[in-house]
Scaffold this motif. Structure first.
Motif, PDB file in Angstrom:
ATOM      1  N   LYS A  95      78.469-146.255  31.230  1.00 19.52           N
ATOM      2  CA  LYS A  95      79.560-145.484  31.207  1.00 19.52           C
ATOM      3  C   LYS A  95      78.857-144.372  29.953  1.00 19.52           C
ATOM      4  O   LYS A  95      79.806-143.127  30.381  1.00 19.52           O
ATOM      5  N   ARG A  96      78.254-144.505  29.228  1.00 19.36           N
ATOM      6  CA  ARG A  96      77.677-143.303  28.336  1.00 19.36           C
ATOM      7  C   ARG A  96      76.778-142.248  29.412  1.00 19.36           C
ATOM      8  O   ARG A  96      77.086-141.266  28.999  1.00 19.36           O
ATOM      9  N   ILE A  97      76.272-142.814  30.275  1.00 23.81           N
ATOM     10  CA  ILE A  97      75.483-141.867  31.261  1.00 23.81           C
ATOM     11  C   ILE A  97      76.495-140.736  31.709  1.00 23.81           C
ATOM     12  O   ILE A  97      76.209-139.662  31.969  1.00 23.81           O
ATOM     13  N   VAL A  98      77.471-141.398  32.338  1.00 24.12           N
ATOM     14  CA  VAL A  98      78.512-140.791  33.135  1.00 24.12           C
ATOM     15  C   VAL A  98      79.103-139.570  31.860  1.00 24.12           C
ATOM     16  O   VAL A  98      79.318-138.231  32.427  1.00 24.12           O
ATOM     17  N   VAL A  99      79.317-140.026  30.808  1.00 24.74           N
ATOM     18  CA  VAL A  99      79.942-138.822  29.853  1.00 24.74           C
ATOM     19  C   VAL A  99      78.986-137.926  29.483  1.00 24.74           C
ATOM     20  O   VAL A  99      79.108-136.803  29.506  1.00 24.74           O
ATOM     21  N   LEU A 100      77.805-138.368  29.396  1.00 19.36           N
ATOM     22  CA  LEU A 100      76.642-137.500  29.048  1.00 19.36           C
ATOM     23  C   LEU A 100      76.205-136.366  30.379  1.00 19.36           C
ATOM     24  O   LEU A 100      75.920-135.204  29.998  1.00 19.36           O
ATOM     25  N   ASP A 101      76.489-137.015  31.126  1.00 21.74           N
ATOM     26  CA  ASP A 101      76.379-136.189  32.522  1.00 21.74           C
ATOM     27  C   ASP A 101      77.097-135.013  32.610  1.00 21.74           C
ATOM     28  O   ASP A 101      76.879-133.785  32.894  1.00 21.74           O
ATOM     29  N   GLU A 102      78.412-135.348  32.409  1.00 24.01           N
ATOM     30  CA  GLU A 102      79.554-134.376  32.298  1.00 24.01           C
ATOM     31  C   GLU A 102      79.206-133.094  31.080  1.00 24.01           C
ATOM     32  O   GLU A 102      79.549-132.082  31.114  1.00 24.01           O
TER      33      GLU A 102
ATOM     34  N   VAL B 106      71.796-132.419  24.698  1.00 19.96           N
ATOM     35  CA  VAL B 106      72.494-133.297  25.411  1.00 19.96           C
ATOM     36  C   VAL B 106      71.632-133.943  26.678  1.00 19.96           C
ATOM     37  O   VAL B 106      71.946-134.998  27.018  1.00 19.96           O
ATOM     38  N   LEU B 107      70.816-132.977  27.050  1.00 20.84           N
ATOM     39  CA  LEU B 107      69.720-133.316  27.969  1.00 20.84           C
ATOM     40  C   LEU B 107      68.853-134.384  27.672  1.00 20.84           C
ATOM     41  O   LEU B 107      68.542-135.514  28.361  1.00 20.84           O
ATOM     42  N   GLN B 108      68.464-134.426  26.437  1.00 18.27           N
ATOM     43  CA  GLN B 108      67.583-135.604  25.724  1.00 18.27           C
ATOM     44  C   GLN B 108      68.477-136.701  25.754  1.00 18.27           C
ATOM     45  O   GLN B 108      67.969-137.713  26.068  1.00 18.27           O
ATOM     46  N   LYS B 109      69.675-136.950  25.210  1.00 23.15           N
ATOM     47  CA  LYS B 109      70.432-137.933  25.166  1.00 23.15           C
ATOM     48  C   LYS B 109      70.454-138.398  26.416  1.00 23.15           C
ATOM     49  O   LYS B 109      70.262-139.851  26.686  1.00 23.15           O
TER      50      LYS B 109
END
Length: 367
Positions: A53-60, A105-108
Motif C-alpha cells: 500500500k505504501r508503494i502505491v502511495v509513493l508511486d503516485e 520520494v524516489l529514494q523512499k
C-alpha cells in the motif's frame, strides 16, 4: 475379552506400541512449532500488505514530484523570466527544492520496494518451513490415532474397574498440554533471536556504509569533487536502506515478544547531490561531515542497545528450553507410567484368570 485374550493382545501389541511411542516422541515439537510458524507468516503477510500500500502511495507521489521537477528543470522560458527579473537565485532555489523532493520520494519508493522483496523472501522461506512442519504434524497425528486405536482395541471403552489406568492417562494428558505450552514459548523466543540477529547484521552493514561515507566525505573536504559527493551519498543511501530493514525486523521481533524494546532513534544524514555540486565549499563539506559522524554515533548507540536486547532474548530462549526439557521429561515419565499401569492391569488380569470386570488386585478386599 477373557484374560488370556488380553494377555495375548498385549504381547502382540508391544512392538507396535514401542514404534508409535517413538514417533510421538520425535514429533511432539511439531504441533506447537506449526502454530508459532503460522503466526509468524500472518505477521509477514500483514507487513507485505502494508508495504505494498505504501508503494502505491509513493508511486503516485513520485509521478507528481517528477512533473514539478521536470517543469523547472526543462523550462527555458521560466528560467529566462527569472533572469530578466533579476531572480535567478530564486529560480535555482525553487528548482533545487523540486529536485530534492523528487529524489527524496524516489529514494523512499526504491527502499520500500527493497523491503517488499525482502519480506517476500522471508515469507517464502517461512512457507517452506511450514510445509515441513505440517508433514511432521501429520505424522504425529497419524501415530497418535494409531496408538489410540491400539489401546481402544485392548481396553474397549471406559475402565471403571481400573482407576489407576484412568489416573495415569489424565496425568499424561496434563503433561502433554504443559509441554505444548512450553514449546510455544521456546519457538517464539527462538524466532525473536533470529529476527534480532538479522537486525544486528543489518545495523552492522549500515555502520560499514557510514564509515565508507565518512571516508569519501574526508576526500571531499580536500577537493574530491563531484565523484566524492556521489560516492558519499551512494554509501549513505545504502546505510539508510539497511536501517529501514533493521526497523522492519525490530517491529516483527516486538510483535513476537513484549520484552523487545524500541531502539534509540537513528537518522542517516541526507541532502541534495545537486546542492552539493552547485554550492560546494569547504564549510558545507565540513558541516555535512559532522552530520555523518552524528549518524555513526547514533548507529553505535543503537548497536549497543540491540546487542543487549539480543543477549536477553538468547537468555530467555535458553531458560524456556530448560523449562521445556523439564516438561518433556515429565511427559515421557507420565507416558511410561501409563504404559506400566496398563501392563500391571494386564498382568493382574492374567494372574487372577479373570476378565476385565473383575475387581482389581489393588482394591480393598470385601468384608
Amino acid at each position: 475379552m477373557n484374560s488370556t485374550s488380553i494377555t495375548n493382545a498385549i504381547k502382540e501389541a508391544v512392538p507396535r506400541n514401542r514404534d508409535l511411542l517413538a514417533i510421538l516422541s520425535e514429533t511432539d515439537h511439531a504441533p506447537p512449532a506449526l502454530e508459532q510458524q503460522k503466526r509468524y507468516i500472518d505477521d509477514l503477510n500483514n507487513e507485505l500488505s502494508t508495504i505494498q500500500k505504501r508503494i502505491v502511495v509513493l508511486d503516485e507521489q513520485r509521478a507528481k514530484e517528477f512533473k514539478e521537477h521536470k517543469k523547472y528543470r526543462d523550462s527555458v522560458m521560466k528560467r529566462f523570466a527569472y533572469r530578466v527579473g533579476g531572480k535567478t537565485d530564486k529560480f535555482q532555489a525553487r528548482a533545487n527544492k523540486e529536485e530534492q523532493e523528487y529524489f527524496a520520494v524516489l529514494q523512499k519508493e526504491r527502499q520500500a520496494k527493497e523491503q517488499e522483496e525482502n519480506i517476500r523472501v522471508m515469507r517464502s522461506k517461512a512457507l517452506e518451513a511450514q510445509s515441513d512442519l505440517e508433514a511432521e504434524v501429520d505424522r504425529h497425528r497419524e501415530a497418535q490415532e494409531q496408538l489410540d486405536s491400539l489401546y481402544d482395541s485392548i481396553f474397549q471403552g471406559p475402565t471403571p474397574n481400573f482407576p489407576e489406568e484412568d489416573r495415569s492417562e489424565q496425568n499424561a494428558e496434563s503433561a502433554l498440554n504443559a509441554y505444548h505450552n512450553s514449546r510455544i514459548v521456546v519457538e517464539t523466543e527462538l524466532q525473536v533471536v533470529k529476527l534480532l540477529s538479522e537486525a544486528k547484521t543489518r545495523l552492522s552493514h549500515a555502520l560499514g556504509y557510514t564509515e565508507e561515507a565518512l571516508s569519501y566525505s574526508r576526500m571531499d573536504m580536500f577537493g574530491g569533487g563531484t565523484f566524492s559527493d556521489f560516492m558519499e551519498r551512494n554509501a549513505l543511501d545504502k546505510a539508510d536502506s539497511e536501517v529501514n530493514q533493521m526497523r522492519l525486523l525490530m517491529r516483527q521481533a516486538q510483535r513476537m515478544s513484549r520484552h523487545v524494546q524500541d531502539l534509540p532513534a537513528v537518522r542517516i544524514a541526507g541532502g541534495s547531490l545537486l546542492g552539493d555540486v552547485l554550492f560546494d565549499n569547504i564549510f558545507s563539506d565540513m558541516a555535512f561531515h559532522e552530520k555523518i559522524k552524528d549518524s555513526r554515533a547514533a548507529l553505535e548507540r543503537a548497536q549497543g542497545f540491540l546487542l543487549n536486547q539480543l543477549a536477553q532474548a538468547k537468555s530467555r530462549h535458553e531458560e524456556a528450553e530448560r523449562d521445556m526439557n523439564n516438561y518433556a521429561s515429565v511427559l515421557e515419565t507420565s507416558r511410561e507410567e501409563l504404559q506400566k499401569a496398563r501392563q500391571r492391569i494386564f498382568d493382574r488380569v492374567a494372574d487372577s484368570n479373570t476378565d476385565e470386570q473383575a475387581i482389581p488386585a489393588d482394591d480393598p478386599p470385601p468384608y
